[in-house]
Write a protein that holds these residues in place. Sequence first.
Motif, short mmCIF file in Angstrom:
data_model
loop_
_atom_site.label_atom_id
_atom_site.label_comp_id
_atom_site.label_asym_id
_atom_site.label_seq_id
_atom_site.Cartn_x
_atom_site.Cartn_y
_atom_site.Cartn_z
N PHE B 239 -45.50 -25.11 19.15
CA PHE B 239 -44.56 -24.71 18.10
C PHE B 239 -43.32 -25.60 18.06
CE2 PHE B 239 -47.22 -21.05 17.82
CZ PHE B 239 -47.19 -20.79 16.47
N ILE B 240 -42.85 -25.99 19.25
CA ILE B 240 -41.68 -26.88 19.24
C ILE B 240 -42.09 -28.25 18.69
CG2 ILE B 240 -39.99 -28.01 20.71
CD1 ILE B 240 -40.03 -25.47 22.42
N GLY B 241 -43.29 -28.72 19.09
CA GLY B 241 -43.77 -30.00 18.56
C GLY B 241 -43.99 -29.95 17.06
N LEU B 242 -44.47 -28.79 16.58
CA LEU B 242 -44.70 -28.63 15.14
C LEU B 242 -43.37 -28.67 14.38
CD1 LEU B 242 -46.96 -28.01 13.11
CD2 LEU B 242 -46.38 -25.63 13.33
N THR B 243 -42.37 -28.00 14.91
CA THR B 243 -41.05 -28.03 14.28
C THR B 243 -40.55 -29.47 14.17
OG1 THR B 243 -40.64 -25.98 15.45
CG2 THR B 243 -38.78 -26.98 14.34
N HIS B 244 -40.68 -30.19 15.27
CA HIS B 244 -40.25 -31.59 15.30
C HIS B 244 -41.02 -32.42 14.27
CE1 HIS B 244 -40.50 -35.71 16.98
NE2 HIS B 244 -39.20 -35.53 17.11
N GLY B 245 -42.35 -32.23 14.27
CA GLY B 245 -43.18 -33.00 13.35
C GLY B 245 -42.85 -32.71 11.90
N LEU B 246 -42.61 -31.42 11.58
CA LEU B 246 -42.30 -31.06 10.20
C LEU B 246 -40.94 -31.60 9.79
CD1 LEU B 246 -43.47 -27.35 10.08
CD2 LEU B 246 -44.55 -29.27 8.97
N LEU B 247 -39.97 -31.51 10.72
CA LEU B 247 -38.61 -31.91 10.40
C LEU B 247 -38.54 -33.39 10.06
CD1 LEU B 247 -35.77 -30.71 10.33
CD2 LEU B 247 -35.47 -31.40 12.69
N PHE B 248 -39.31 -34.20 10.79
CA PHE B 248 -39.23 -35.64 10.57
C PHE B 248 -40.38 -36.17 9.74
CE2 PHE B 248 -36.73 -34.93 14.41
CZ PHE B 248 -35.55 -35.50 14.01
N SER B 249 -41.04 -35.27 8.97
CA SER B 249 -42.19 -35.72 8.20
C SER B 249 -41.77 -36.47 6.95
CB SER B 249 -43.07 -34.53 7.83
OG SER B 249 -42.31 -33.63 7.05
N ALA B 250 -40.50 -36.43 6.60
CA ALA B 250 -39.97 -37.15 5.43
C ALA B 250 -40.72 -36.80 4.16
CB ALA B 250 -40.01 -38.67 5.66
N SER B 251 -40.98 -35.49 3.98
CA SER B 251 -41.62 -35.03 2.75
C SER B 251 -41.13 -33.60 2.52
CB SER B 251 -43.13 -35.07 2.89
OG SER B 251 -43.55 -34.08 3.78
N TRP B 252 -41.76 -32.92 1.57
CA TRP B 252 -41.31 -31.55 1.29
C TRP B 252 -41.53 -30.62 2.48
CZ3 TRP B 252 -44.99 -27.75 1.60
CH2 TRP B 252 -46.32 -28.19 1.63
N LEU B 253 -42.37 -31.03 3.45
CA LEU B 253 -42.65 -30.18 4.61
C LEU B 253 -41.41 -29.95 5.47
CD1 LEU B 253 -46.07 -31.62 5.70
CD2 LEU B 253 -45.62 -29.32 4.89
N THR B 254 -40.41 -30.83 5.34
CA THR B 254 -39.16 -30.65 6.09
C THR B 254 -38.53 -29.30 5.79
OG1 THR B 254 -38.84 -33.01 5.88
CG2 THR B 254 -36.94 -31.74 6.58
N VAL B 255 -38.75 -28.83 4.52
CA VAL B 255 -38.13 -27.57 4.11
C VAL B 255 -38.62 -26.40 4.96
CG1 VAL B 255 -37.74 -26.05 2.14
CG2 VAL B 255 -37.95 -28.50 1.79
N ILE B 256 -39.91 -26.43 5.37
CA ILE B 256 -40.42 -25.28 6.11
C ILE B 256 -40.21 -25.41 7.61
CG2 ILE B 256 -42.09 -24.52 4.41
CD1 ILE B 256 -44.21 -25.97 5.99
N SER B 257 -39.60 -26.50 8.06
CA SER B 257 -39.42 -26.64 9.50
C SER B 257 -38.52 -25.57 10.12
CB SER B 257 -38.90 -28.03 9.84
OG SER B 257 -37.58 -28.18 9.44
N PRO B 258 -37.49 -25.04 9.41
CA PRO B 258 -36.71 -23.95 10.03
C PRO B 258 -37.55 -22.74 10.38
CG PRO B 258 -35.51 -24.84 8.19
CD PRO B 258 -36.84 -25.49 8.17
N PHE B 259 -38.57 -22.45 9.56
CA PHE B 259 -39.41 -21.28 9.86
C PHE B 259 -40.21 -21.52 11.14
CE2 PHE B 259 -38.77 -21.23 5.26
CZ PHE B 259 -38.17 -19.98 5.15
N ALA B 260 -40.74 -22.74 11.26
CA ALA B 260 -41.45 -23.08 12.49
C ALA B 260 -40.51 -23.03 13.68
CB ALA B 260 -42.08 -24.47 12.36
N GLY B 261 -39.25 -23.45 13.45
CA GLY B 261 -38.27 -23.40 14.52
C GLY B 261 -37.96 -21.97 14.95
N ALA B 262 -37.84 -21.07 13.95
CA ALA B 262 -37.59 -19.66 14.28
C ALA B 262 -38.74 -19.09 15.08
CB ALA B 262 -37.39 -18.86 12.99
#
Lengths: 76, 298
Positions: B239-262
């Motif tokens: 889950f932490i790796g997923l948050t990191h991956g989403l946050l730095f994906s440089a696409s619309w997926l960055t928007v959902i990274s806070p949910f993965a972080g929570a």
Amino acid sequence: MDPMILSELNGNVASIGYGLAAIGPGIGIGIIVGKTAEATARQPELRGALQSTMFIGIAFTEILTLLAIVTGLLFG
Amino acid sequence: MVAAPGSARIEIHNVAGHPAVGPRPREIELNTADLSPTLHAEGDSLFHIPTLDEFFPEALLFAGTPFEFNRVQLVRLIMIAVVLIVLCIIASRAKLVPGRAQSIVELIIEFVHNGIIKNTLGLKDGMRFAPFLITLFVFLLTMNIAGVIPGLNLAGTSVIGLPLLAALWTFVVYVVAGVKKRGFAGYLKHETAPPGLPKPIYLLLVPIEFLQVVLIRWASLTIRLLANMVAGHIMMVVFIGLTHGLLFSASWLTVISPFAGALAIGIYGFEIFVAGLQAFIFTILAAVYIQMATADEH
């Protein structure tokens, strides 16, 4: 794609096995905790003793699912 | 899933990004459909699915010898040193009216007394085993909690050696307690052949109970603790790796990274709970096994 192959499944069977192994203990733990909640509601003063019995029961039930993780790693 | 031309295999690397060094006993292959092509832009994936290599980090000292010293051993040493020093200091300054630190330690000991010994062995018989049970509980609790301490982040019990040691210790304790009370033959008869059953049943029951006493009990203690800590650590890494991956994906997926972080923070909290719970379950089962070995027949 090979024209003779109509469909193909990709993945590891161990994950299906884990899913199957999680059903039984899931139901079992549900029954254990539910019955403990019932018993605690009847006799709240026995809460401590009931809870430790509950945890022992959960430990014996849950080991079946945990064994499935190990089996997946051993034979997967 | 049906294989489409787009479906891809996610290659497994360990989290540091370099392939595992040396032969591993078993490579575990996980192939899933590639659901997020954006996470694998330019062939350099941001999100690696963690493998069991997580638990076999590179050696820090003595690489290649049987005394290989890696991060897991370092974590264990640090935790043991901290616990020994803290407990020694508190024990040497013990007062009748406890201070803050002393009352926390007393709380743990009281918990083992009231939550474990009183409910299984009974306070009268159980006090003989209190030092063993308290040591076991504190030892496992600190080793488990290392998995959620930032900076250590790897439970001392997530490699098989330590759970196996604790389980074999328990095995020796309950067998010795039983043999002391009844003698060798008497102990075996007490554990494997409960009285008052029809004769043919014993043919089936005795081997099963014997196997239970000499193997299944301590093996299941080991596997329960190990599998819980391994699964918990993998879950946190995912889950932490997923948050990191989403946050730095440089696409619309960055928007959902806070949910993965929570979700990652929630799982972190759950792991703290599991660390305590597994220490408790291990200790209470040890107490139950001792009780089975020493209890009088009703």
